[in-house]
Design an enzyme around this catalytic site. Structure first.
Site, short mmCIF file in Angstrom:
data_model
loop_
_atom_site.label_atom_id
_atom_site.label_comp_id
_atom_site.label_asym_id
_atom_site.label_seq_id
_atom_site.Cartn_x
_atom_site.Cartn_y
_atom_site.Cartn_z
N ASP A 184 5.67 2.75 -5.00
CA ASP A 184 6.45 2.86 -6.24
C ASP A 184 6.98 4.26 -6.53
O ASP A 184 7.57 4.49 -7.58
CB ASP A 184 5.61 2.37 -7.43
CG ASP A 184 4.29 3.11 -7.57
OD1 ASP A 184 3.87 3.80 -6.62
OD2 ASP A 184 3.66 3.00 -8.64
N GLU B 98 -8.01 11.61 -4.43
CA GLU B 98 -7.33 12.59 -3.55
C GLU B 98 -8.28 13.69 -3.08
O GLU B 98 -8.38 13.94 -1.86
CB GLU B 98 -6.10 13.18 -4.25
CG GLU B 98 -5.00 12.17 -4.57
CD GLU B 98 -5.20 11.42 -5.89
OE1 GLU B 98 -6.25 11.62 -6.54
OE2 GLU B 98 -4.30 10.64 -6.27
C1 UGA Z 1 -2.33 6.97 -8.86
C2 UGA Z 1 -2.01 7.54 -7.49
O1 UGA Z 1 -0.61 7.78 -7.37
C3 UGA Z 1 -2.47 6.54 -6.44
O2 UGA Z 1 -2.12 6.99 -5.15
C4 UGA Z 1 -3.99 6.37 -6.56
O3 UGA Z 1 -4.46 5.40 -5.63
C5 UGA Z 1 -4.34 5.90 -7.96
O4 UGA Z 1 -3.76 6.81 -8.94
C6 UGA Z 1 -5.84 5.86 -8.18
O5 UGA Z 1 -6.30 6.27 -9.22
O6 UGA Z 1 -6.55 5.43 -7.29
P1 UGA Z 1 -0.91 4.80 -9.85
O7 UGA Z 1 0.52 5.17 -9.74
O8 UGA Z 1 -1.52 4.72 -11.20
O9 UGA Z 1 -1.79 5.70 -8.91
O10 UGA Z 1 -1.24 3.44 -9.05
P2 UGA Z 1 -0.32 2.36 -8.39
O11 UGA Z 1 0.99 2.94 -7.95
O12 UGA Z 1 -0.30 1.18 -9.28
O13 UGA Z 1 -1.18 1.98 -7.10
C7 UGA Z 1 -1.27 2.84 -5.97
C8 UGA Z 1 -0.91 2.06 -4.70
O14 UGA Z 1 -1.83 1.00 -4.54
C9 UGA Z 1 0.50 1.43 -4.75
O15 UGA Z 1 1.12 1.55 -3.50
C10 UGA Z 1 0.21 -0.02 -5.11
O16 UGA Z 1 1.15 -0.94 -4.61
C11 UGA Z 1 -1.16 -0.24 -4.49
N1 UGA Z 1 -1.97 -1.25 -5.23
C12 UGA Z 1 -2.13 -1.16 -6.57
C13 UGA Z 1 -2.52 -2.32 -4.54
O17 UGA Z 1 -2.38 -2.41 -3.31
N2 UGA Z 1 -3.23 -3.27 -5.24
C14 UGA Z 1 -3.38 -3.22 -6.59
O18 UGA Z 1 -4.03 -4.13 -7.19
C15 UGA Z 1 -2.82 -2.13 -7.27
MN MN Z 2 2.09 4.57 -8.48
#
Ligand code: UGA
Ligand code: MN
Length: 266
Positions: free
Chosen positions: A124, A212
């Site tokens: 995203d 991270e």
């Molecule tokens: C922030 C960071 O940008 C992430 O890299 C980190 O993993 C996350 O915090 C964390 O706290 O662990 P954020 O933008 O809030 O993340 O999270 P998302 O973008 O919703 O998810 C990170 C990645 O995991 C995305 O590529 C998303 O597609 C994937 N994801 C998310 C899944 O594969 N499954 C889920 O149920 C939710």
């Molecule tokens: Mn994100």
């Protein structure tokens, strides 16, 4: 239209030959996913030396994602690993499965390359082409750079003096050992192979609690190892941000209602 000029062969800033970029992307089905992945695919398609390792969090792979991956003409791997109980649903388990896959299959994936750099590219975010052409491809051990729109601030960045990281310009949790977002670093495939147990796991205790600093710690890095990117300009030249931590807004009304033949993920 993007005007990507071929670099003259005597250009000293040309990327080193024979370097591969491996992008690990956790992803899951939701209204906004194809919009996000379209933007990302258009960016990554510029780099024939890039392998896109996409891991679906779900119980089936997505036909729309598969055909999007095929249209990139990039070498790619599309794995299916639904988040296991106990793991946070934020891509941790998928990144772990990708690292494990790389450790088991790197000879095949990286065949013909002398050096590979691994990057956690969430589905995203918004990526400048120069993140790949100027930063990631030049990472030797572990590279670090600024990320826009993250941690409740317009940007987070490493604090750099004499080309060394000496601290962090961040608002959120400044005590983190490595105060960076997932989009703010990349590391050598060699470091993944040298630290076979480095995985996110179910909880991250090291380095301040965020995922991270944890993974950077597990991969054996210290602050002195960090190779900062974007700090080589003269003081009067503005600095630029090459990656933004973005979030696409989902619709405000949801089917069931007539879709008029459009295929959407819901
Ligand atoms: C922030 C960071 O940008 C992430 O890299 C980190 O993993 C996350 O915090 C964390 O706290 O662990 P954020 O933008 O809030 O993340 O999270 P998302 O973008 O919703 O998810 C990170 C990645 O995991 C995305 O590529 C998303 O597609 C994937 N994801 C998310 C899944 O594969 N499954 C889920 O149920 C939710
Ligand atoms: Mn994100």
């Amino acid at each position: 239209m993007i005007n990507v000029r071929p670099r003259p062969s005597n250009d000293e800033s040309a990327p080193p030959e024979n370097v591969q970029i491996i992008v690990i992307t956790p992803t899951y089905k939701r209204y906004t996913r194809i919009a996000d992945m379209t933007r990302m695919a258009n960016t990554l398609s510029h780099f024939p030396n890039l392998h896109w390792l996409v891991v679906e969090d779900g119980n089936v792979t997505s036909k729309l994602v598969e055909s999007l991956l095929q249209r990139t003409a990039l070498p790619y791997t599309y794995l299916l690993h639904q988040t296991k109980t106990g793991y946070p649903k934020r891509g941790w388990y998928q990144r772990d499965m990708a690292l494990t896959y790389l450790r088991e299959n790197y000879q095949q994936i990286s065949k013909g390359y002398s050096h590979s750099v691994v990057y956690f590219g969430d589905d995203d975010n918004s990526y400048d082409l120069r993140l790949f052409s100027d930063y990631i491809v030049n990472v030797k051990k572990v590279g670090i750079w600024a990320v826009g729109l993250v941690g409740g601030a317009p940007f987070e960045s490493p604090k750099v003096e004499n080309n060394s990281v000496v601290g962090w310009h961040v608002k959120w949790n400044p005590k983190r050992k490595f105060a960076t977002d997932m989009a703010g670093f990349a590391f050598s495939l060699q470091s993944v192979l040298d630290h076979p147990k480095a995985l996110f796991g179910t909880s991250c205790k090291a380095g301040g609690g965020a995922p991270e600093p944890c993974i950077l710690d597990y991969l054996g890095f210290s602050q002195q190892d960090l190779e900062p990117f974007g700090f080589d300009k003269p003081p009067n030249v503005p600095r630029e941000i090459y990656v933004y931590h973005t979030k696409t807004v989902k619709p405000s009304t949801f089917p069931p209602y007539e879709l008029y033949g459009y295929e959407i993920e819901l």
